[in-house]
Design a protein around this motif. Sequence first.
Motif, PDB file in Angstrom:
ATOM      1  N   SER A  85       0.786  -1.241   0.000  1.00 18.46           N
ATOM      2  CA  SER A  85       0.000   0.000   0.000  1.00 18.46           C
ATOM      3  C   SER A  85       0.816   1.289   0.000  1.00 18.46           C
ATOM      4  N   THR A 125      -8.505   2.869  -4.213  1.00 23.95           N
ATOM      5  CA  THR A 125      -7.950   4.160  -3.814  1.00 23.95           C
ATOM      6  C   THR A 125      -8.230   5.250  -4.850  1.00 23.95           C
ATOM      7  N   SER A 151      -0.191   2.844  -7.578  1.00 17.69           N
ATOM      8  CA  SER A 151      -1.531   3.199  -8.057  1.00 17.69           C
ATOM      9  C   SER A 151      -1.861   2.473  -9.364  1.00 17.69           C
ATOM     10  N   ARG A 176     -13.266   3.534  -3.742  1.00 19.73           N
ATOM     11  CA  ARG A 176     -12.001   4.258  -3.959  1.00 19.73           C
ATOM     12  C   ARG A 176     -11.906   5.379  -2.938  1.00 19.73           C
TER      13      ARG A 176
END
Length: 336
Positions: A85, A125, A151, A176
């Motif tokens: 992450s 996200t 990402s 998200r």
Amino acid sequence: MRLLVTGGAGFIGSAFVRLALRESWAARLVNLDKLTYAGNLENLVSIESDGRHRFVHGDICDAQLVLTLLEKEKPDAIVHFAAESHVDRSILGPAAFVETNVRGTFSLLEAARAARLPRFLHVSTDEVYGSIDEPHDADENYPLRASSPYSASKAGSDLLALSYWTTFKLPVTVTRASNNYGPCQFPEKLIPLMISNALEDKPLPIYGDGMQVRDWLYVDDHCRAIWAALTKGAPGEIYNVGGSRALPNRTVVEMILAATGKPRGLITTVADRPGHDRRYAITTEKLERATGWQALVPFEQGLAQTIQWYKDNPAWIARVRSGEYQSYYDRNYAGR
Ligand code: NAD
Ligand code: DAU
């Protein structure tokens, strides 16, 4: 509900597990986590004697393990948090991001399809939209312009997850969210890193000019949004989750210094992050309209609670900062 949660020993996953048991969202909760550097069973001590919770130490890329768990536990839903992450780590070493975030998600989707799972909530996200120029805010139809290997791997997993609805009618919902903060966050991300450094009078390294903007979301607000999307959202849909509190990084760091009573002289400017997104900004109306969810915790209150948690838990900080953390810190910050 009977839930299979992945990544439930990490920051957001563990907050979700604690809340799901406290609020009795889950009658049974199986928690599958690999316990990478970011996974920490200490985050689960408050529920360790709760008979509804079963912890399974394992990898989401292990397709056979996932299928066996689905067949044995027969969950009503998977809530999928497990991921690599951290953006800076994805710059230092992208391979694990592709492996867990893309291949791991694929392994879960395949098992879910084989087991005819009733519901799959994929936690994603706002970083998939990339940097967003003022005055725009991204809604769920905004183009994907991921900047970092992190990402990009999340955007890939979002599209894969949604394809399982379009193609196989596996009932997948994607959320998200913007930047989370709160207790138990690994001190590599901006807020816990700055709090833990400030408490020990260490330098606070701001990337570039520090005027990059992030929207801050208290972790329990995010967990309630995930529950709302799972129970009231529609399959095949994407829901943004924001905290409606956009601030430049420098302002956040100054607020932390003020709240901890530390001098501004601790701030050090370091070289910028490669590919650094300048601004994140999303709309959250779709989730609010569909489910009635709203963020409840104002940033000042959430930040004060978070600082207090780090002050109250020096042993947790010391343990997560021992070992691997120091070598990561040196690799990321030394000579920057
Ligand atoms: P984290 O890094 O704190 O925790 C990740 C957890 O996943 C850890 O417990 C780790 O052990 C586990 N894990 C990693 N690889 C695994 C694997 N192969 N198999 C099983 N478990 C594995 O992450 P977080 O900040 O809690 O984020 C959780 C999710 O929320 C991620 O999907 C992330 O992309 C997403 N998200 C995070 C934020 C944020 O601000 N932190 C915002 C939006 C979305
Ligand atoms: O937007 C959601 C995303 O938010 C999540 O998907 C990610 O998992 C999470 O890590 C977070 O990504 P960011 O890159 O925005 O978070 P990070 O805490 O790493 O950085 C926040 C901002 O602070 C960013 O502009 C970079 C800056 N920063 C960060 C660190 C660690 C600094 O200036 N100095 C630092 O030491």
